[in-house]
Design a protein around this motif. Sequence first.
Motif, PDB file in Angstrom:
ATOM      1  N   CYS A 167       0.920  -1.114  -0.208  1.00 56.47           N
ATOM      2  CA  CYS A 167      -0.077  -0.108  -0.550  1.00 56.47           C
ATOM      3  C   CYS A 167       0.572   1.153  -0.036  1.00 56.47           C
ATOM      4  CB  CYS A 167      -0.767   0.091   0.905  1.00 56.47           C
ATOM      5  SG  CYS A 167      -2.332  -1.471   1.353  1.00 56.47           S
ATOM      6  N   TRP A 168       2.100   1.346   1.231  1.00 51.87           N
ATOM      7  CA  TRP A 168       2.451   2.236   1.407  1.00 51.87           C
ATOM      8  C   TRP A 168       3.373   2.775  -0.421  1.00 51.87           C
ATOM      9  CZ3 TRP A 168       7.972   3.291   0.568  1.00 51.87           C
ATOM     10  CH2 TRP A 168       8.769   3.852   1.115  1.00 51.87           C
ATOM     11  N   LEU A 169       4.013   1.764  -1.046  1.00 50.60           N
ATOM     12  CA  LEU A 169       4.420   1.562  -1.833  1.00 50.60           C
ATOM     13  C   LEU A 169       3.832   2.492  -3.266  1.00 50.60           C
ATOM     14  CD1 LEU A 169       7.287  -1.625  -2.576  1.00 50.60           C
ATOM     15  CD2 LEU A 169       7.684   0.773  -2.778  1.00 50.60           C
ATOM     16  N   ALA A 170       2.378   1.607  -3.350  1.00 52.51           N
ATOM     17  CA  ALA A 170       1.100   1.904  -4.332  1.00 52.51           C
ATOM     18  C   ALA A 170       1.218   3.767  -4.670  1.00 52.51           C
ATOM     19  CB  ALA A 170      -0.038   1.587  -4.264  1.00 52.51           C
ATOM     20  N   ARG A 171       0.957   3.759  -3.302  1.00 49.77           N
ATOM     21  CA  ARG A 171       0.894   5.451  -2.621  1.00 49.77           C
ATOM     22  C   ARG A 171       1.959   6.808  -2.939  1.00 49.77           C
ATOM     23  NH1 ARG A 171       0.505   7.740   2.819  1.00 49.77           N
ATOM     24  NH2 ARG A 171       2.514   7.369   3.251  1.00 49.77           N
ATOM     25  N   GLU A 172       3.302   5.833  -2.607  1.00 54.03           N
ATOM     26  CA  GLU A 172       4.608   6.387  -3.069  1.00 54.03           C
ATOM     27  C   GLU A 172       5.020   6.312  -4.660  1.00 54.03           C
ATOM     28  OE1 GLU A 172       6.416   8.741  -0.866  1.00 54.03           O
ATOM     29  OE2 GLU A 172       4.320   7.830   0.627  1.00 54.03           O
ATOM     30  N   LEU A 173       4.467   5.774  -4.846  1.00 51.25           N
ATOM     31  CA  LEU A 173       4.454   5.384  -6.235  1.00 51.25           C
ATOM     32  C   LEU A 173       3.715   6.523  -7.397  1.00 51.25           C
ATOM     33  CD1 LEU A 173       5.753   1.861  -7.228  1.00 51.25           C
ATOM     34  CD2 LEU A 173       7.316   4.166  -6.723  1.00 51.25           C
ATOM     35  N   GLY A 174       2.413   7.149  -6.757  1.00 47.74           N
ATOM     36  CA  GLY A 174       1.442   7.843  -7.492  1.00 47.74           C
ATOM     37  C   GLY A 174      -0.038   6.409  -7.755  1.00 47.74           C
ATOM     38  N   TYR A 175      -0.012   5.301  -8.331  1.00 52.32           N
ATOM     39  CA  TYR A 175      -0.700   3.976  -8.448  1.00 52.32           C
ATOM     40  C   TYR A 175      -2.403   4.367  -7.605  1.00 52.32           C
ATOM     41  CZ  TYR A 175       3.478   1.765  -9.756  1.00 52.32           C
ATOM     42  OH  TYR A 175       4.680   2.369 -10.867  1.00 52.32           O
ATOM     43  N   LEU A 176      -1.857   5.468  -6.610  1.00 57.15           N
ATOM     44  CA  LEU A 176      -2.962   5.838  -5.636  1.00 57.15           C
ATOM     45  C   LEU A 176      -3.892   7.424  -5.896  1.00 57.15           C
ATOM     46  CD1 LEU A 176      -2.741   4.096  -2.679  1.00 57.15           C
ATOM     47  CD2 LEU A 176      -3.994   3.152  -4.367  1.00 57.15           C
ATOM     48  N   SER A 177      -3.370   7.917  -6.855  1.00 57.29           N
ATOM     49  CA  SER A 177      -3.321   8.902  -6.755  1.00 57.29           C
ATOM     50  C   SER A 177      -4.920   9.864  -7.691  1.00 57.29           C
ATOM     51  CB  SER A 177      -2.807   9.712  -8.035  1.00 57.29           C
ATOM     52  OG  SER A 177      -3.227   9.441  -9.304  1.00 57.29           O
ATOM     53  N   ASP A 178      -5.852   8.681  -7.680  1.00 56.78           N
ATOM     54  CA  ASP A 178      -6.458   8.910  -8.217  1.00 56.78           C
ATOM     55  C   ASP A 178      -7.914   9.230  -7.089  1.00 56.78           C
ATOM     56  OD1 ASP A 178      -6.855   6.521  -7.473  1.00 56.78           O
ATOM     57  OD2 ASP A 178      -7.910   5.874  -8.596  1.00 56.78           O
ATOM     58  N   GLY A 179      -7.796   8.997  -5.676  1.00 54.72           N
ATOM     59  CA  GLY A 179      -8.035   9.828  -4.599  1.00 54.72           C
ATOM     60  C   GLY A 179      -8.532   8.208  -3.827  1.00 54.72           C
ATOM     61  N   LEU A 180      -8.077   7.610  -4.368  1.00 56.40           N
ATOM     62  CA  LEU A 180      -8.752   5.587  -3.915  1.00 56.40           C
ATOM     63  C   LEU A 180      -8.249   5.782  -2.907  1.00 56.40           C
ATOM     64  CD1 LEU A 180      -9.476   3.625  -6.988  1.00 56.40           C
ATOM     65  CD2 LEU A 180     -11.573   4.847  -6.231  1.00 56.40           C
ATOM     66  N   PRO A 181      -8.750   4.801  -1.247  1.00 55.02           N
ATOM     67  CA  PRO A 181      -7.744   4.553  -0.251  1.00 55.02           C
ATOM     68  C   PRO A 181      -7.322   3.254  -0.607  1.00 55.02           C
ATOM     69  CG  PRO A 181     -10.094   3.931  -0.756  1.00 55.02           C
ATOM     70  CD  PRO A 181      -9.835   4.733  -1.415  1.00 55.02           C
TER      71      PRO A 181
END
Length: 88
Positions: A73-87
């Motif tokens: 989850c942290w990697l996905a957030r840091e890499l911008g894969y959650l930039s659409d605001g999804l949790p």
Amino acid sequence: MGELGDDQLARMERDPALVAAVDQHAAVLRDAIPLDRETLGDYLLGFLDELRHRGWAFNGEPDAAALRLTAVCWLARELGYLSDGLPA
């Protein structure tokens, strides 16, 4: 996944030991797989399938499986894969 995703990521802001443990799991992932969106997502799905097969459930404590999931989850957030605001 909310307890492990967003909740654990928020907990990292105030728990240096959790940050260190998650960082170790993230380092293993960085060395093991390409960190593109598709590969990280496939890894997550496979890891979750194995956890379901074993009957694992998050009990609120950061065991090895919870730390690995938090690292994803942290990697996905840091890499911008959650930039659409999804949790996470």
